[in-house]
Structure formats: C-alpha cells, structure tokens
Design an enzyme around this catalytic site. Structure first.
Site, PDB file in Angstrom:
ATOM      1  N   GLU A 254       0.828  -1.218   0.000  1.00  0.00           N
ATOM      2  CA  GLU A 254       0.000   0.000   0.000  1.00  0.00           C
ATOM      3  C   GLU A 254       0.858   1.262   0.000  1.00  0.00           C
ATOM      4  OE1 GLU A 254      -3.074  -0.083  -0.601  1.00  0.00           O
ATOM      5  OE2 GLU A 254      -3.822  -2.022   0.059  1.00  0.00           O
TER       6      GLU A 254
ATOM      7  N   ARG B 197       0.420   3.745  -3.126  1.00  0.00           N
ATOM      8  CA  ARG B 197      -0.236   5.029  -2.843  1.00  0.00           C
ATOM      9  C   ARG B 197       0.789   6.156  -2.663  1.00  0.00           C
ATOM     10  NH1 ARG B 197      -6.055   3.491  -0.336  1.00  0.00           N
ATOM     11  NH2 ARG B 197      -5.822   1.268  -0.419  1.00  0.00           N
TER      12      ARG B 197
ATOM     13  N   ASP C 237      -4.557  -9.824  -7.940  1.00  0.00           N
ATOM     14  CA  ASP C 237      -4.867  -8.958  -9.086  1.00  0.00           C
ATOM     15  C   ASP C 237      -3.694  -8.246  -9.771  1.00  0.00           C
ATOM     16  OD1 ASP C 237      -4.631  -7.507  -6.723  1.00  0.00           O
ATOM     17  OD2 ASP C 237      -6.548  -6.488  -6.858  1.00  0.00           O
TER      18      ASP C 237
ATOM     19  N   GLU D 141     -11.963  -0.192 -10.686  1.00  0.00           N
ATOM     20  CA  GLU D 141     -11.532  -1.135 -11.737  1.00  0.00           C
ATOM     21  C   GLU D 141     -12.428  -1.146 -12.972  1.00  0.00           C
ATOM     22  OE1 GLU D 141     -11.810  -1.914  -8.493  1.00  0.00           O
ATOM     23  OE2 GLU D 141      -9.690  -1.997  -7.954  1.00  0.00           O
TER      24      GLU D 141
HETATM   25  C1  DMJ Z   1      -6.325   0.131  -5.470  1.00  0.00           C
HETATM   26  O1  DMJ Z   1      -5.683   0.555  -4.323  1.00  0.00           O
HETATM   27  C2  DMJ Z   1      -5.390  -0.553  -6.397  1.00  0.00           C
HETATM   28  O2  DMJ Z   1      -5.955  -0.554  -7.660  1.00  0.00           O
HETATM   29  C3  DMJ Z   1      -5.048  -1.950  -5.966  1.00  0.00           C
HETATM   30  O3  DMJ Z   1      -4.267  -2.643  -6.892  1.00  0.00           O
HETATM   31  C4  DMJ Z   1      -6.265  -2.777  -5.658  1.00  0.00           C
HETATM   32  N1  DMJ Z   1      -7.435  -2.058  -5.496  1.00  0.00           N
HETATM   33  C5  DMJ Z   1      -7.503  -0.718  -5.070  1.00  0.00           C
HETATM   34  C6  DMJ Z   1      -8.773  -0.078  -5.550  1.00  0.00           C
HETATM   35  O4  DMJ Z   1      -9.838  -0.890  -5.626  1.00  0.00           O
END
Ligand code: DMJ
Length: 554
Positions: A167, A171, A301, A459
């Site tokens: 994160e 971020r 993902d 997404e």
């Molecule tokens: C985001 O923080 C990023 O896209 C992450 O890879 C997974 N999902 C959240 C948003 O849904």
C-alpha cells in the site's frame, strides 16, 4: 539502531510550512518548492543481508511497440463531453475540499462524520495519492499548496510499528512519482526517494524478498523475513514504482530489489497447481508456490496487471515480462473467464476463480469488482503485443463489468457476486429455470451478491477508459457517464462521497469511508475518459495500479 538520524534540526512543521508558503508565493513563477528532508535518512540503514550484486537497469534501446491508442482522428471532443468532464471535476473538488477542510494531512476523510482517519502510516495518503489528479485536472493552486505540504512531510515519523509495503508503494511512492512525472517539481522526486529508501529496508531479508509488513523493530534487529503465506500481488506489484524510481534517480538498487520477486515468479510459473498462473498466496520465504486457488481478484490482481505494464515501462527490452504476460493470459482465458447466462443473451465475459484438487480443477463462477481491471489488462496487453484476440477479450470483459453495473437497481456493481456460466461460449440462451438466486433482491442473471457493498472502487471505469482510448468509440463514454451518474447518486454525502452497504438497495445506507483511490483513481479515470486523448496519452504513459502516470521508455 542500524540507521543514523539526520543532523539537521527538526523544526516545528507548522513554522516550516508557513516559511515555505511565504517563500513560494513571494518568489517569481515557476518556483521550485524547497525540499525539507525527513529526520531519518533511510539510505544509511545498514542491511543485515545486503544484496551480493545489483542488477543494472536495462540499457538496450527501447523497442518500438505497437500503438495502444486509436488513431487521433477517431476522437471527437464535443460540448456534451466537455460538460461531462466538468461534472467529474466538480465531484472531485467537492470530495477534495471536504478532505482539505476536515481531514487535512490525515490519511483519509470519513465522509459521514467529517473527521480524519489514520489508515496508512499517518502520511496523508489521500493528499499524496490525489496529487497527480490535481495536476491532470488543472487545479494548479491546489496542486501547489499540496506540494508544499508534502515536501515538509516526515516519512520517518509514524505512530505505527510497521507499514504495509504494497500500500505504501502504490499510494505514496506511486503518488509522488506520478506527480513528479507531470510537474517536474524536484522536491517530489526527493520525497519519493525518501519513501523508496524506507521501502528498500523491507528487502533486508535472508533471500532479499520482502515481507508483507515493514516492521521497524524487526528491521532494526535484523529479524525481517519474507512471508510464508503472503498475497501473491503484494511483493509482485512493486516493480513499476521501484523501477521508475531507479530510472529517475539513476540508482538501480530499487529496480534490482523488485526484479528479484519477478525472477522467482518466473522460475515457478509453470510448476504451480495451475501452470501459467500463481496461487492467491505464496510462500516467499521458502520460494514455493503450491497453493490451490487462482483468481484475478483480491490478493493476486495486480501481479498480472503489472506484467504488460512493465513491458510498456521498459520499452519491451526485457522479454521476461511479455512471456509471463502471454503465458498467464492463455491460462486465464482458458480456465478463469466465462460467458455468463444473462436475460438479454449479451455476449460478455466475467472472471471467476479456479480451485485445484486431486481430481482436477473447478471454476467457481464467483467474481469481484477487483477483477474488472482485467478488461484493461487484456486491452493494453493485446495492443502492446499485437494480439487482437486479447483486445477482443478485453472488450468483452469491460462490457461484462458494464453489464453488471447496469443490472443492479443502484446501477453499481457489488464487491462480490456470482453468475451462471454458459455451457458454450458461442451460443447461450437465457433459461430462467437455471436461475436460482440466493435472496429476493438479486437481479436476474446473478446467483448471489455475497458482498453487496460498493466501496468507490475504480476497476470497472479503469477498463472502460482503456477500451475508449484503444477504440475511440463513444459508446464507452456513454457507458462511463451512466456509471458515473449512478455512483454519484448512491455515494454522495453532504461533504463528499462514501462507500455504500448494499448495491441491491437503492436506499442503501452509507459507510463512513472514502478510500484514497476514489480521488486517485476512480475520479481520475472518469475525468480522463471525457478528456481529449492527448491528456495522459497511453502511448506516452503507463498508469500504475493506483492510476499514477509513469513515462514509458520510447
Ligand atoms: C487500489 O488501491 C489498487 O488498484 C489496488 O491494486 C487494488 N485495489 C484498489 C482499488 O480498488
């Protein structure tokens, strides 16, 4: 302690800010915002398990990859589009101003109670994450003010015992780098370097693969180890940010660190229980990937998402990323994607999960909002590798997400839902007798909405945006506009926008949460789809998993 404190005096943040603001606004434009170093210089941290060698950044000339965006002549910017664009910017400003007023410098705004939250180390996650959206939307005054505040932030001060490596990378590091790419404000790169140096400490483990958390106490004592059951996406989604940091600073160690994770995944790709893909969780410590569940949703993902994106960032000079992408995409197409049986017989695709046991492997037709990134991944990957079948798959996936949005009474997709797979992808007639919903409020075509929340996720609009840029077809803008209106309708609060409890209920209660990706990603994609195609052109930039634009090697 294995690291040294900086010798510079620590001034009170308020006083520093005041001096900076006066200096900034009294100096002639364009102004360089002064950089205030943090109190700990993480670059001096002495690693207990230093890397024996550092792999240099590739020096080959970038390949000329096929174009991602449709021909410029296919895009028309009408008055209607401009109005829609203004609406997305207004929505952004409402939320941003509420954050500014009620939660300035905190990680998140609580959009119902109007207070601030600390969720990611207390380092103004929303502000850092939305910095490049401010720039993209032309909000220069807000951007400058935010940059001044961020350049005085001390990333070595936190009340947390540790930070989430993934994160903080996507971020904070991604946010700072994306904003630097666009503005070229040197202080943003210097701050990014500080965060990168701190994150680099997480790689100080016996096998140089990072754990899920960077625990400061463990780091000081040389007790860090990689996880034995960590989400596969977590260490595998550090490549874009770490590589870009190396490219911009000239120090290859960040690239080397993240690259080691992918080399491990490369070694095991064809030996997992679903060869070609990696399980949801992996033993990074033992370097074993023998889990039995495979998905494009939570935990896995962005591992997949970053493969074609790294191919783009590096200008195609490392064949590993293209190979990993193409191999996994084949398995995903064959085993995870399915055409659902729906009342209007729409020819769409949804991404499910696969569980492997001794008898073979089974598709679980449960899907998640998170999997909606896959439309964009296939679209982008298909264009970059000249594979039109992938582009068509991407289209059907993005249309599938759009279909699910429209099917719920709120016009918004739930976090987790189930559908009914067709027996044949070629022809599939709706048969009501096969539809057995769990619950009264489940729309036709769905078996359940196990987690009916919508938490302001990006997404679906992300894939719709990418398909728009690939095709230039305004049908994607029309779909985006419907999605935008529905989301705003259910999520708007007096102050900002909030997650909601239940997309099956048009009067759904709201949740006191507005994660930073609402401003960093969701509203950025809505704004960009209604903008001319040269704004963050996908042939010049690759967007990270948190939608931060990085310049591609060309
Ligand atoms: C985001 O923080 C990023 O896209 C992450 O890879 C997974 N999902 C959240 C948003 O849904």
């Amino acid at each position: 302690m294995a690291f040294r404190r900086r010798s510079c005096a620590v001034l009170a943040t308020g006083a520093v800010m005041m001096i900076l603001i006066i200096m900034y606004f009294s100096a002639p434009s364009p102004t360089v915002v002064p950089f205030i170093p943090g109190t700990v210089d993480w670059s001096q941290f002495e690693h207990f398990h230093p890397a024996d060698s550092i792999k240099p950044l590739p020096t080959d000339r970038p390949r000329r990859l096929p174009p991602v965006q449709a021909d410029r002549s296919l895009f028309k910017h009408s008055e209607l589009t401009e109005k829609r664009r203004a609406a997305t910017r207004d929505e952004f400003l409402r939320s941003y101003n509420a954050y500014k007023k009620r939660a300035w410098m905190m990680d998140e705004l609580a959009p119902l109670s109007g207070t601030g939250k600390t969720t990611f180390g207390g380092w103004a996650a929303t502000l850092v994450d939305s910095l490049d959206t401010l720039w993209i939307m032309g909000l220069k005054k807000e951007f400058d003010e935010a940059t001044i505040a961020i350049s005085a932030m001390d990333f070595s001060v936190t009340n947390e015992g540790g930070i989430n490596v993934f994160e903080t990378t996507i971020r904070h590091l991604g946010g700072l780098l994306g904003a630097y790419e666009l503005s070229r404000q040197p202080t943003l790169l210097q701050k990014a370097k500080e965060v990168g140096e701190m994150l680099y400490v997480a790689f100080d483990t016996p096998n140089r693969l990072p754990g899920f958390w960077l625990n400061f106490e463990d780091a000081r004592n040389g007790r860090q180890v990689a996880g034995t059951n960590d989400p596969s996406a977590s260490p595998a989604s550090l490549t874009l940010e770490m590589t870009r940091l190396s490219q911009l600073t000239g120090d290859p160690k960040f690239y080397d660190a993240a690259d080691r994770v992918i080399r491990f995944l490369d070694r095991v790709q064809n030996d997992t229980r679903l060869p070609g893909m990696w399980p949801l969780t992996v033993n990074f410590q033992g370097e074993v990937a023998d889990g039995d569940t495979f998905s494009l949703g939570a935990l896995a993902d962005s591992l997949y998402e970053y493969l074609p994106k790294m191919h783009a960032l590096l200008g195609g000079v490392d064949p590993m990323y293209e190979r990993l992408y193409l191999t996994s995409a084949d398995v995903i197409t064959h085993d995870l994607l399915y055409r659902p049986m729906v009342p209007d017989n729409a020819d769409i695709l949804i991404s499910g999960d696969v569980r492997v046991n001794n008898q073979g492997h089974n598709l679980s037709p449960e899907s998640q909002h998170l999997t909606c990134f896959a439309g964009g991944m296939f679209g982008l990957g298909g264009r970059l590798t000249g594979n039109n079948t992938h582009v068509e798959i991407g289209k059907k996936l993005a249309q599938g997400c759009g279909w699910v949005y429209k099917a719920f009474p709120t016009g918004v997709m739930p976090e987790i839902y189930g559908m009914i797979p067709c027996e044949s992808a070629e022809s599939c007639e709706w048969d009501e007798s096969k539809w057995k919903p769990h619950g009264d409020s489940i729309p036709k075509g769905f078996s359940h909405a196990r987690d009916p929340r919508y938490i302001l996720r990006p997404e679906a609009i992300e894939s719709v945006f990418i398909m728009y840029r690939i095709t230039g077809d305004t049908e994607w803008q029309d779909l985006a506009w419907k999605m935008f209106q529905s989301i705003v309708k259910v999520s708007r609060t007096e102050l900002a926008n909030a997650a909601i409890e239940d997309v099956t209920n048009s009067e759904s209660p709201k949740i006191d949460s507005m994660e930073s990706f609402w401003l960093a990603e969701t509203l950025k994609y809505f704004y960009l789809i209604f903008s001319p195609p040269d704004l963050i052109n996908l042939d010049e930039y690759v967007l990270t998993t948190e939608a931060h634009p990085f310049k591609r090697a060309r």
